[in-house]
Design a protein around this motif. Sequence first.
Motif, PDB file in Angstrom:
ATOM      1  N   ASP A 156       0.821  -1.217   0.000  1.00  0.00           N
ATOM      2  CA  ASP A 156       0.000   0.000   0.000  1.00  0.00           C
ATOM      3  C   ASP A 156       0.855   1.268   0.000  1.00  0.00           C
ATOM      4  O   ASP A 156       0.751   2.112   0.882  1.00  0.00           O
ATOM      5  CB  ASP A 156      -0.935  -0.004   1.209  1.00  0.00           C
ATOM      6  CG  ASP A 156      -2.049  -1.032   1.075  1.00  0.00           C
ATOM      7  OD1 ASP A 156      -2.908  -0.857   0.198  1.00  0.00           O
ATOM      8  OD2 ASP A 156      -2.035  -2.014   1.835  1.00  0.00           O
ATOM      9  N   SER A 157       1.704   1.398  -1.017  1.00  0.00           N
ATOM     10  CA  SER A 157       2.535   2.595  -1.124  1.00  0.00           C
ATOM     11  C   SER A 157       1.711   3.859  -1.340  1.00  0.00           C
ATOM     12  O   SER A 157       2.175   4.955  -1.013  1.00  0.00           O
ATOM     13  CB  SER A 157       3.543   2.434  -2.267  1.00  0.00           C
ATOM     14  OG  SER A 157       4.635   1.615  -1.878  1.00  0.00           O
ATOM     15  N   LYS A 158       0.507   3.728  -1.865  1.00  0.00           N
ATOM     16  CA  LYS A 158      -0.339   4.912  -2.048  1.00  0.00           C
ATOM     17  C   LYS A 158      -0.837   5.449  -0.715  1.00  0.00           C
ATOM     18  O   LYS A 158      -1.124   6.649  -0.599  1.00  0.00           O
ATOM     19  CB  LYS A 158      -1.516   4.570  -2.962  1.00  0.00           C
ATOM     20  CG  LYS A 158      -1.118   4.316  -4.411  1.00  0.00           C
ATOM     21  CD  LYS A 158      -2.342   4.057  -5.280  1.00  0.00           C
ATOM     22  CE  LYS A 158      -1.926   3.831  -6.730  1.00  0.00           C
ATOM     23  NZ  LYS A 158      -3.106   3.562  -7.605  1.00  0.00           N
ATOM     24  N   LEU A 159      -0.946   4.587   0.277  1.00  0.00           N
ATOM     25  CA  LEU A 159      -1.384   5.010   1.603  1.00  0.00           C
ATOM     26  C   LEU A 159      -0.195   5.408   2.474  1.00  0.00           C
ATOM     27  O   LEU A 159      -0.214   6.460   3.119  1.00  0.00           O
ATOM     28  CB  LEU A 159      -2.171   3.877   2.276  1.00  0.00           C
ATOM     29  CG  LEU A 159      -2.631   4.098   3.723  1.00  0.00           C
ATOM     30  CD1 LEU A 159      -3.513   5.344   3.838  1.00  0.00           C
ATOM     31  CD2 LEU A 159      -3.379   2.862   4.233  1.00  0.00           C
ATOM     32  N   PHE A 160       0.844   4.575   2.472  1.00  0.00           N
ATOM     33  CA  PHE A 160       2.036   4.827   3.289  1.00  0.00           C
ATOM     34  C   PHE A 160       3.159   5.297   2.375  1.00  0.00           C
ATOM     35  O   PHE A 160       3.754   4.497   1.648  1.00  0.00           O
ATOM     36  CB  PHE A 160       2.435   3.556   4.037  1.00  0.00           C
ATOM     37  CG  PHE A 160       1.377   3.029   4.967  1.00  0.00           C
ATOM     38  CD1 PHE A 160       1.121   3.661   6.176  1.00  0.00           C
ATOM     39  CD2 PHE A 160       0.614   1.920   4.621  1.00  0.00           C
ATOM     40  CE1 PHE A 160       0.142   3.181   7.043  1.00  0.00           C
ATOM     41  CE2 PHE A 160      -0.356   1.430   5.467  1.00  0.00           C
ATOM     42  CZ  PHE A 160      -0.603   2.068   6.682  1.00  0.00           C
ATOM     43  N   SER A 161       3.450   6.589   2.407  1.00  0.00           N
ATOM     44  CA  SER A 161       4.345   7.170   1.404  1.00  0.00           C
ATOM     45  C   SER A 161       5.814   7.143   1.796  1.00  0.00           C
ATOM     46  O   SER A 161       6.663   7.537   0.993  1.00  0.00           O
ATOM     47  CB  SER A 161       3.915   8.608   1.093  1.00  0.00           C
ATOM     48  OG  SER A 161       3.795   9.377   2.266  1.00  0.00           O
ATOM     49  N   ALA A 162       6.156   6.679   2.991  1.00  0.00           N
ATOM     50  CA  ALA A 162       7.549   6.487   3.391  1.00  0.00           C
ATOM     51  C   ALA A 162       7.566   5.625   4.640  1.00  0.00           C
ATOM     52  O   ALA A 162       6.582   5.585   5.401  1.00  0.00           O
ATOM     53  CB  ALA A 162       8.245   7.814   3.670  1.00  0.00           C
ATOM     54  N   GLY A 163       8.684   4.923   4.875  1.00  0.00           N
ATOM     55  CA  GLY A 163       8.741   4.063   6.049  1.00  0.00           C
ATOM     56  C   GLY A 163      10.154   3.784   6.507  1.00  0.00           C
ATOM     57  O   GLY A 163      11.114   3.925   5.741  1.00  0.00           O
ATOM     58  N   VAL A 164      10.273   3.379   7.770  1.00  0.00           N
ATOM     59  CA  VAL A 164      11.548   2.968   8.352  1.00  0.00           C
ATOM     60  C   VAL A 164      11.366   1.559   8.914  1.00  0.00           C
ATOM     61  O   VAL A 164      10.509   1.336   9.776  1.00  0.00           O
ATOM     62  CB  VAL A 164      12.027   3.929   9.452  1.00  0.00           C
ATOM     63  CG1 VAL A 164      13.368   3.453  10.019  1.00  0.00           C
ATOM     64  CG2 VAL A 164      12.158   5.353   8.912  1.00  0.00           C
ATOM     65  N   ASP A 165      12.181   0.655   8.408  1.00  0.00           N
ATOM     66  CA  ASP A 165      12.092  -0.776   8.736  1.00  0.00           C
ATOM     67  C   ASP A 165      13.300  -1.149   9.591  1.00  0.00           C
ATOM     68  O   ASP A 165      14.411  -1.268   9.099  1.00  0.00           O
ATOM     69  CB  ASP A 165      12.063  -1.555   7.416  1.00  0.00           C
ATOM     70  CG  ASP A 165      12.162  -3.057   7.591  1.00  0.00           C
ATOM     71  OD1 ASP A 165      12.327  -3.534   8.721  1.00  0.00           O
ATOM     72  OD2 ASP A 165      12.097  -3.774   6.564  1.00  0.00           O
ATOM     73  N   PHE A 166      13.054  -1.317  10.920  1.00  0.00           N
ATOM     74  CA  PHE A 166      14.098  -1.790  11.827  1.00  0.00           C
ATOM     75  C   PHE A 166      14.063  -3.318  11.845  1.00  0.00           C
ATOM     76  O   PHE A 166      13.074  -3.908  12.275  1.00  0.00           O
ATOM     77  CB  PHE A 166      13.839  -1.314  13.259  1.00  0.00           C
ATOM     78  CG  PHE A 166      14.062   0.136  13.537  1.00  0.00           C
ATOM     79  CD1 PHE A 166      15.140   0.553  14.305  1.00  0.00           C
ATOM     80  CD2 PHE A 166      13.185   1.101  13.061  1.00  0.00           C
ATOM     81  CE1 PHE A 166      15.335   1.892  14.602  1.00  0.00           C
ATOM     82  CE2 PHE A 166      13.370   2.430  13.350  1.00  0.00           C
ATOM     83  CZ  PHE A 166      14.455   2.836  14.115  1.00  0.00           C
ATOM     84  N   HIS A 167      15.121  -3.947  11.404  1.00  0.00           N
ATOM     85  CA  HIS A 167      15.336  -5.403  11.506  1.00  0.00           C
ATOM     86  C   HIS A 167      14.047  -6.217  11.355  1.00  0.00           C
ATOM     87  O   HIS A 167      13.699  -7.023  12.224  1.00  0.00           O
ATOM     88  CB  HIS A 167      16.075  -5.781  12.796  1.00  0.00           C
ATOM     89  CG  HIS A 167      15.720  -5.012  14.029  1.00  0.00           C
ATOM     90  ND1 HIS A 167      16.640  -4.336  14.772  1.00  0.00           N
ATOM     91  CD2 HIS A 167      14.529  -4.825  14.670  1.00  0.00           C
ATOM     92  CE1 HIS A 167      16.054  -3.776  15.807  1.00  0.00           C
ATOM     93  NE2 HIS A 167      14.772  -4.070  15.769  1.00  0.00           N
TER      94      HIS A 167
END
Length: 710
Positions: free
Chosen positions: A577-588
């Motif tokens: 859902d990149s249209k809803l969540f436009s950036a993210g940080v993925d810790f491990h």
Amino acid sequence: MRKFLVLFFLPLQLIAQSGSFRPFKKYPFTSGLAASPHGAAIAWTMNEEGRRNIYVANAPAFIPQKLTDFSKDDGQEITSISISDDGAWVMFVRGGDHGANWDDDQPVNPAFETQPFKVQVATVPIAGGQVKYLSEGDDPVISPDSKEIAFIRNGQAWSSPVDGATPPKVLFTTRGKVGALQWSPDGRRLLFVANRTDHAVIGIFTKGVPTLKWIAPSFGRDASPQWSADGSRIVFVRRPGAGGAPDSMLVNRPDPWSIYVADTATGTARQLWRSPATLRGSFPSTDGGANLHWADNNRIVFLSYQDGWPHLYSINAEGGKEVLLTPGNYMCEHIRLSADGKHLLFSANTGPDRDDLERRHAAMVSVDSPNMQVMTPGQGLEWAPVFTGDGEALAFISATAQRPPLPAVLPLKNNHDKNIRLLGADKIPADFPSTRMVTPTSVTFTAADGITVHATLFLPPGGAAKKPAIVYVHGGPQRQMLLGWHYSDYYSNAYASNQYLASLGFVVLAVNYRLGIGYGYEFHKPKQGGPAGAAEYKDIKAAGGWLRRQGFVDTGKIGIYGGSYGGYLTALALARDSKLFSAGVDFHGVHNWLAQTSAFAGVKDNFEKAPDFDQAVKVAWQSSPVSSIHTWKSPVLIIQGDDDRNVRFSQSVDLIRRLESKGVPYESLMIVDDTHHWMNFDNAVEVYEAAAEFFARKFLNNENKTIIYK
């Protein structure tokens, strides 16, 4: 010193105006609270900017005294704190990563020492003095006469004098890995469990006797043995051994267990209680498992989910019907038996306030009567309660939305106003930004399949009418984020990070998605969760949808971040859902269930498989973020330490290669020689500040400039 060179674009204007994450991380974190079996001494660990030390306090003043002097931020945790029966010694373990899924007793070395500190059992006089390292080892227990410590070293039972006067020695050698050590009341015998992979047996070592005694050996997995008060009997848990024909991998099945009472002289045992053959009756997976105790008045107490909530039960050791001690829609955790065996102390998410479902309070109940009472009602949070040895006071760890966890004492006599005495408040640094912290509020919304989802909302004051928003996803997944500081150091980091993001102008929504604790069995153990269908992702998507419907949110600027299982759901959100969540940080995070989960490893070539094995493999792949890489468009920051002992480092390496091949924008930060839990203070500051800077660049339109971390 920074651990890896990587390029970033820092929003310098934002940093100049709002400051860094470091002050938010400077909170002292209290854990490991213990009380002396007699007298009125208490002890605890306090982590102050990576410097972990033991403090003690004595009645009536309870003035904290620093007992150890570890002055370096070297990543060495302190666990297994206890006070000897005679009140003269504090015992502890220094080193390791006891929240790990594997190698928890192996050295950690985020400080890059050429000779890493090995996990060791230690003692220190409670009156003050030099720390005595007794031996490499873990899981120590002090004998009733306060003279000897038994512990585990290389999977076997060892012992040492409490003062280290003579070298440690192995007590006995047996097959399998030994654990669950417990001295008999007279101190002559030692209970243990020998884990032999597909089965486990309970044994007794007796001083001066050249042979071990085995208790009712079977083909099952026996665990959690506890002595009766006179040492003539034990109570233990029995579960089926490993093996049997493969069953469905996509259907939840009951996990049966029983409670047995055994005679230590004959070694024979009889079944006292058997779990209901239902999903709710399954072996509990919350803190402490069965939480089995042999209490006063010949009562056996234990925890079960059989009525839909993790509750405490009591049954007579001679037999009969179990008694529900803690009825109601709430959970019990951090459970301890009082020194006199008459009461159970625990943390509970209940109380007179409607929002207590999202908190923890200290609670107490008799071992033979359902007379539960919340001892610390109010707007704060309290956990890990324990009576002082003289029964005069209740000690626990206390926090609020703005104040980090500190030890506290509630006098039980001549204290009609229920005044709580807070210990160590002077350990909070002067520059700790408590005045910049908001009070989170509880919200609920509905997922697409009708499940009610709980969350905590951090709403920054003032500023623009519409603000960027971030969904925070906890890990575990058996966790619950609270309306204040958390009892886990990892989630205290996350709470501080959420407060920091709010101080920068972000709306933050911390989601308590299904698979988490705090809301009953069906929420904790849903159908089609994780690799069986990722049903919990519906809750994450619903959180993004809820934010999009709020008038105070800039709907084009919704981000997401989380660690471990939260990293998995972050990656799944960005992929689907990149249209809803436009950036993210993925810790491990976990990105490919087929590479992480042992249920699939080595099975494909077996002749005998689960009847739905092929379908389970397909569903696990479809539940993995990498299966949706073709729809992943949003930029991501990937962070992991390469001594991670919970999620394999290869999960991030593999994801990065896939993102590169698809042209998905990503940034990365790798931390050398730190674990899943950021044992080093500076590393924790670095990774959470990097996450905030990433979101600031994407959403706050600040000035950009290239810098190098070093």
